[in-house]
Write a protein that holds these residues in place. Structure first.
Motif, PDB file in Angstrom:
ATOM      1  N   GLY A   1      24.725  50.973   8.054  1.00  0.00           N
ATOM      2  CA  GLY A   1      24.937  52.415   8.069  1.00  0.00           C
ATOM      3  C   GLY A   1      25.609  52.940   6.812  1.00  0.00           C
ATOM      4  N   PRO A   2      26.809  52.429   6.451  1.00  0.00           N
ATOM      5  CA  PRO A   2      27.461  52.913   5.229  1.00  0.00           C
ATOM      6  C   PRO A   2      26.644  52.646   3.957  1.00  0.00           C
ATOM      7  N   LEU A   3      25.981  51.502   3.889  1.00  0.00           N
ATOM      8  CA  LEU A   3      25.154  51.214   2.711  1.00  0.00           C
ATOM      9  C   LEU A   3      24.034  52.230   2.560  1.00  0.00           C
ATOM     10  N   SER A   4      23.470  52.669   3.690  1.00  0.00           N
ATOM     11  CA  SER A   4      22.368  53.622   3.616  1.00  0.00           C
ATOM     12  C   SER A   4      22.820  54.979   3.096  1.00  0.00           C
ATOM     13  N   ASP A   5      24.116  55.303   3.273  1.00  0.00           N
ATOM     14  CA  ASP A   5      24.640  56.550   2.726  1.00  0.00           C
ATOM     15  C   ASP A   5      24.698  56.516   1.201  1.00  0.00           C
ATOM     16  N   VAL A   6      24.710  55.302   0.642  1.00  0.00           N
ATOM     17  CA  VAL A   6      24.831  55.144  -0.808  1.00  0.00           C
ATOM     18  C   VAL A   6      23.478  54.893  -1.464  1.00  0.00           C
ATOM     19  N   ILE A   7      22.679  53.977  -0.912  1.00  0.00           N
ATOM     20  CA  ILE A   7      21.430  53.584  -1.575  1.00  0.00           C
ATOM     21  C   ILE A   7      20.190  54.143  -0.894  1.00  0.00           C
ATOM     22  N   GLY A   8      20.362  54.865   0.214  1.00  0.00           N
ATOM     23  CA  GLY A   8      19.205  55.440   0.894  1.00  0.00           C
ATOM     24  C   GLY A   8      18.798  54.637   2.120  1.00  0.00           C
ATOM     25  N   ARG A   9      17.961  55.245   2.950  1.00  0.00           N
ATOM     26  CA  ARG A   9      17.579  54.647   4.239  1.00  0.00           C
ATOM     27  C   ARG A   9      16.384  53.693   4.112  1.00  0.00           C
TER      28      ARG A   9
END
Length: 401
Positions: free
Chosen positions: A71-79
């Protein structure tokens, strides 16, 4: 694909809904569909059904830990990239399970599959990204309704797959579905980062959102609504197969009927969403769960334990779940729109952990499951109504202050 319902055409919206519903299916499919295959798995790996049940627990733990990172990674690099990578990992894990000849290898690949399935937490983040307003709320109602139906249908699907292809059948079906979602995501989702990438690190992001009482409160309401449904699903084999002596096939058909209750609840939730305020929807939903607890206690005292005295109150409870849970989730997700991935991960972990703990406590009362389930509905709904009241009072104080 741009954020906002005004930028989503009819064709694109339909494609998004299909993708999201398939992600919801894949999020619950690997758990319940395997239940009818426990004896076959135990025989194949020369172990006990209790050991096979361990793979379900391990899967749940692995998926829960995985989504905390995704979840947090997707806020940075996209879904998109994380979703595609997760599905590849889950497919590899499922293939490994099919090819395993030793129980230890099966457990390891089951954990790999679970880690990959953590990517399906992005369904909530994608709803936040792609839709706005009432369309978003209606879609969340649809997703909760679909989730309940999928969970109810999964044991029957598992029985059919077990008869057709033995225990590997459920894994082969998962691989086929995951491959279809992979291709759909490849062509539908754009490879772009969020419009406003968070400047905080992962731990800082979690600390920020978990300090917000409104965020935690609304997710707790969602967790309470989910737990009432989840507790019933977890103990339903004990009630129907052990205490009422139903066959696995009869048990599967019983849960299939229970899935109809989700359709009814979804229809009611969609009507109420257009007519009453969100907080009122939460109160109505939790009120129905409270009513189901009273009804179950009364039927238990008057008629004893039977399929009808369990299913009738559960229809009322399910209607309450499908009314309260989607709107509580939307209210929570709207608080931190730029941290949708982190918000979805934190919230879904709270929902799952809360549901697991409460269902485990109910399971301890093996000889009085019906009464314990009813009392838990009364207690949980009361807590939920209290939490919702506290959130409303706090918001009113902030607006007048």
């Amino acid at each position: 694909m741009s954020k906002g319902e005004e930028n989503v055409g009819v064709t694109e919206r339909r494609a998004a809904v299909i993708l999201l519903l398939t992600m919801v299916l894949l999020g619950v499919f690997p758990l319940d569909v395997l239940l009818p295959s426990f004896p076959a798995l135990a025989d194949h790996f020369r172990t006990t059904p209790a050991d096979i049940a361990l793979s379900i627990s391990l899967f749940a733990i692995g998926m829960s830990l995985s989504q905390l990172l995704i979840g947090p990674l997707s806020d940075v690099i996209g879904r998109k990239g994380l979703l595609l990578a997760g599905m590849v990992v889950s497919i590899i894990g499922a293939l490994g399970c099919v090819m395993s000849t030793e129980y230890a290898w099966f457990l390891m690949f089951r954990l790999v599959q679970a880690i990959g399935c953590g990517c399906f937490v992005l369904a909530q983040a994608l709803v936040q990204d792609l839709f706005d307003g009432k369309v978003r709320d209606q879609l969340r109602i649809l997703m909760v309704t679909a989730s309940g139906i999928f969970i109810s249908v999964s044991p029957l699907a598992g029985t059919v797959l077990q008869h057709a292809m033995d225990w590997p059948g459920s894994f082969i079906a998962f691989i086929a579905l995951a491959a279809a979602v992979f291709l759909k995501a490849c062509f539908f989702l754009e490879n772009q980062r969020p419009a406003t990438a968070p400047s905080k690190g992962m731990l800082q992001s979690y600390r920020m959102i978990c300090r917000d009482t409104g965020f935690l409160g609304y997710w707790l309401v969602a967790a309470i609504a989910f737990t009432c449904h989840f507790s019933f699903i977890v103990i339903s084999p004990l009630i129907f197969m052990e205490q009422l002596q139903l066959s696995p096939y009869e048990f599967s058909l019983t849960l299939l009927f229970y899935g109809v209750a989700y359709l009814f609840g979804g229809v009611v939730a969609r009507v109420l969403a257009n007519r009453i305020a969100p907080n009122t929807q939460i109160i109505v939903g939790l009120g129905l769960i409270f009513l189901s607890g009273i009804l179950m206690l009364w039927l238990s005292a008057m008629l004893g334990l039977s399929t009808q005295t369990i299913l009738i109150p559960m229809v009322v409870c399910t209607a309450g779940t499908t009314i309260a849970r989607p709107v509580a989730t939307s209210k929570a997700m709207d608080i931190f729109p730029d941290n949708a991935g982190t918000s979805a991960s934190a919230g879904n972990t709270l929902v799952f952990v809360f549901g697991g703990l409460v269902s485990a406590l109910i399971n301890l009362s093996a000889s009085h499951l019906q009464v314990t389930l009813a009392i838990s509905f009364l207690a949980l709904s009361t807590v939920g109504i209290g939490v919702n009241a506290l959130i409303s009072q706090r918001h009113q104080a902030m607006n007048t202050g």
